[in-house]
Enzyme design. Structure first.
Site, PDB file in Angstrom:
ATOM      1  N   PHE A 129       1.011  -1.359   0.276  1.00 51.74           N
ATOM      2  CA  PHE A 129       0.033   0.177   0.150  1.00 51.74           C
ATOM      3  C   PHE A 129       0.971   1.252   0.082  1.00 51.74           C
ATOM      4  O   PHE A 129       0.227   2.231   0.329  1.00 51.74           O
ATOM      5  CB  PHE A 129      -1.021   0.339   0.959  1.00 51.74           C
ATOM      6  CG  PHE A 129      -2.163   0.758   0.870  1.00 51.74           C
ATOM      7  CD1 PHE A 129      -3.757   0.269   0.054  1.00 51.74           C
ATOM      8  CD2 PHE A 129      -2.250   2.130   1.486  1.00 51.74           C
ATOM      9  CE1 PHE A 129      -4.501   1.531   0.153  1.00 51.74           C
ATOM     10  CE2 PHE A 129      -3.643   2.768   1.615  1.00 51.74           C
ATOM     11  CZ  PHE A 129      -4.310   2.375   0.393  1.00 51.74           C
ATOM     12  N   LYS A 186       8.650  -5.329 -11.111  1.00 50.95           N
ATOM     13  CA  LYS A 186       9.193  -6.068 -12.824  1.00 50.95           C
ATOM     14  C   LYS A 186      10.292  -7.686 -11.669  1.00 50.95           C
ATOM     15  O   LYS A 186      10.343  -8.047 -13.017  1.00 50.95           O
ATOM     16  CB  LYS A 186      10.312  -5.336 -12.994  1.00 50.95           C
ATOM     17  CG  LYS A 186       9.503  -3.709 -13.723  1.00 50.95           C
ATOM     18  CD  LYS A 186      10.823  -3.049 -13.821  1.00 50.95           C
ATOM     19  CE  LYS A 186      11.237  -2.014 -12.247  1.00 50.95           C
ATOM     20  NZ  LYS A 186      10.244  -1.228 -11.564  1.00 50.95           N
ATOM     21  N   VAL A 246       6.655  -2.434 -16.865  1.00 47.14           N
ATOM     22  CA  VAL A 246       7.471  -1.812 -18.181  1.00 47.14           C
ATOM     23  C   VAL A 246       7.419  -0.659 -18.145  1.00 47.14           C
ATOM     24  O   VAL A 246       8.843   0.297 -18.436  1.00 47.14           O
ATOM     25  CB  VAL A 246       7.198  -2.493 -19.632  1.00 47.14           C
ATOM     26  CG1 VAL A 246       8.710  -1.979 -20.541  1.00 47.14           C
ATOM     27  CG2 VAL A 246       7.798  -4.199 -19.342  1.00 47.14           C
ATOM     28  N   LYS A 261      13.406  -5.014 -17.444  1.00 46.89           N
ATOM     29  CA  LYS A 261      12.161  -4.036 -18.045  1.00 46.89           C
ATOM     30  C   LYS A 261      12.615  -4.924 -20.097  1.00 46.89           C
ATOM     31  O   LYS A 261      11.726  -5.342 -20.672  1.00 46.89           O
ATOM     32  CB  LYS A 261      12.102  -2.680 -18.309  1.00 46.89           C
ATOM     33  CG  LYS A 261      11.482  -1.971 -17.159  1.00 46.89           C
ATOM     34  CD  LYS A 261      11.440  -0.930 -17.631  1.00 46.89           C
ATOM     35  CE  LYS A 261      10.623   0.159 -15.747  1.00 46.89           C
ATOM     36  NZ  LYS A 261      11.131   1.121 -15.478  1.00 46.89           N
ATOM     37  N   GLY A 273       5.178   7.025 -11.903  1.00 43.06           N
ATOM     38  CA  GLY A 273       4.139   8.432 -11.449  1.00 43.06           C
ATOM     39  C   GLY A 273       2.786   6.823 -10.906  1.00 43.06           C
ATOM     40  O   GLY A 273       2.245   6.318 -11.380  1.00 43.06           O
TER      41      GLY A 273
END
Length: 347
Positions: free
Chosen positions: A11, A128, A155, A227, A325
């Site tokens: 969280f 990832k 990614v 990635k 973000g």
């Protein structure tokens, strides 16, 4: 309209962002998407855990302070993170896994995903580690249990690069890709172009929340390497491991290097790439590269990410968008949930 019960594992920013979206947009989703989400459990190694099969107030969860054991402040909450209990016993249809990335073995996130899939629960994750290190195992586990395992946000955050390539480029024959896949390093390079030193640019990135207190994974290319493994294995049918990808970062670049590039009509970018040769073998790397200003990735500035797919029929197809973000990455979880909804509805 279908209601999905969801449990949030982790969280921090991402799942808190998803809770915010649920609080603000759940009613609109009923009309626009044909679904709604009910949070029935949350667990976090730092905050503790809480479970309520009848549903938790998403808005109240968002307001919870980021303090150790904070879930103990809520009725029925605990300062202890009962991860297994929340995953297995909260009655969730979907587990949203958004804990920290462990690049060594993918734990504990891989175990969290495994518990959920073994219990017949769909999983959406932005992590990832499990995808780069254990994707085949987890996808097979999901298939055996008749559930979905989705990871679009692993990614490029909310920019749906994996799904876009799968759904819109079949037949175009992707032979490779080059990408700016880390917003922090790209932001640092952009600020260095404006005259900041490497150290000052990193400090600015930390102030804005782009970089962690320890920015090593970003600026040394380790984040991008994970990635690259994910994209190469998903889209080029590679079987790469992390150790197969040669990796270097941007820490050796000086302001003088940046200025010389500018004078030559070029820009330094941290590029993650993979290429499939005529024999079908895939090679991959992460490295700082000089790009001519005419290159499709040269104009990508700030914390933006982009990937350019090399295709046989269309040439270079480039997609750019936010690579970081809280809300942007939470949107990736929503897009995965929508994909699950469509899959379930079509059965």
């Amino acid at each position: 309209m279908t209601e999905y019960k969801i449990a949030l594992v982790g969280f921090g920013g991402v799942n808190r962002g998803l809770a915010q979206l649920i609080a603000e947009r759940n009613q609109a989703w009923q009309k626009e998407l044909g679904l709604s989400l009910k949070i029935v459990g949350v667990t976090d190694l730092f905050l503790g855990s809480i479970m309520a099969r009848d549903g938790l107030d998403a808005a109240e969860l968002v307001k919870l302070p980021s303090a150790r054991g904070a879930f103990a402040q809520m009725p029925g909450g605990s300062a202890e993170a009962f991860n297994e209990t929340i995953i297995k016993q909260a009655g969730a249809d979907i587990i949203a896994e958004a804990t920290f990335t462990n690049p060594v073995d993918g734990e504990p996130a891989t175990t969290f995903c495994r518990w959920a899939l073994e219990g017949g629960k769909h999983v959406v994750t932005t992590n990832k580690g499990p995808i780069a290190l254990h994707a085949d195992e987890l996808k097979a586990l999901a298939k055996r249990n008749g559930v979905c395992f989705e990871y679009e946000g692993s990614v490029m955050s909310g920019t749906p690069v994996i799904r876009m390539a799968r759904e819109t480029l079949p037949g175009a024959v992707i032979s490779g890709f080059e990408g700016i896949l880390n917003g922090t390093s790209n932001y640092v390079l952009t600020r260095m172009e404006e005259g900041l030193s490497f150290a000052d640019a990193v400090r600015k990135a930390q102030e804005l929340g782009y970089a962690e207190a320890d920015p090593t994974a970003d600026v040394e290319g380790h984040d991008v390497r994970l990635k690259v493994v994910i994209l190469a294995n998903e889209l080029l049918d590679a079987k790469l491991t992390v150790n197969d990808v040669n990796c270097s970062g941007i820490t050796s670049l000086s302001p003088a290097d940046i200025e010389r590039a500018h004078q030559s009509g070029e820009r330094w970018k941290l590029i993650g790439s993979a290429t499939r040769n005529a024999a079908g073998a895939v090679s991959a790397s992460v490295e700082a590269r000089l790009l001519d200003n005419s290159h499709p990735l040269a104009g990508i500035s700030g914390a933006t990410n982009a990937v350019s797919f090399n295709t046989e029929l269309l040439g270079a197809v480039t997609v750019s968008g936010p690579g970081a973000g809280r809300i942007e990455t939470a949107f990736a979880l929503l897009s995965d949930i929508v994909a699950i909804h469509k899959s379930v509805s079509n059965k």
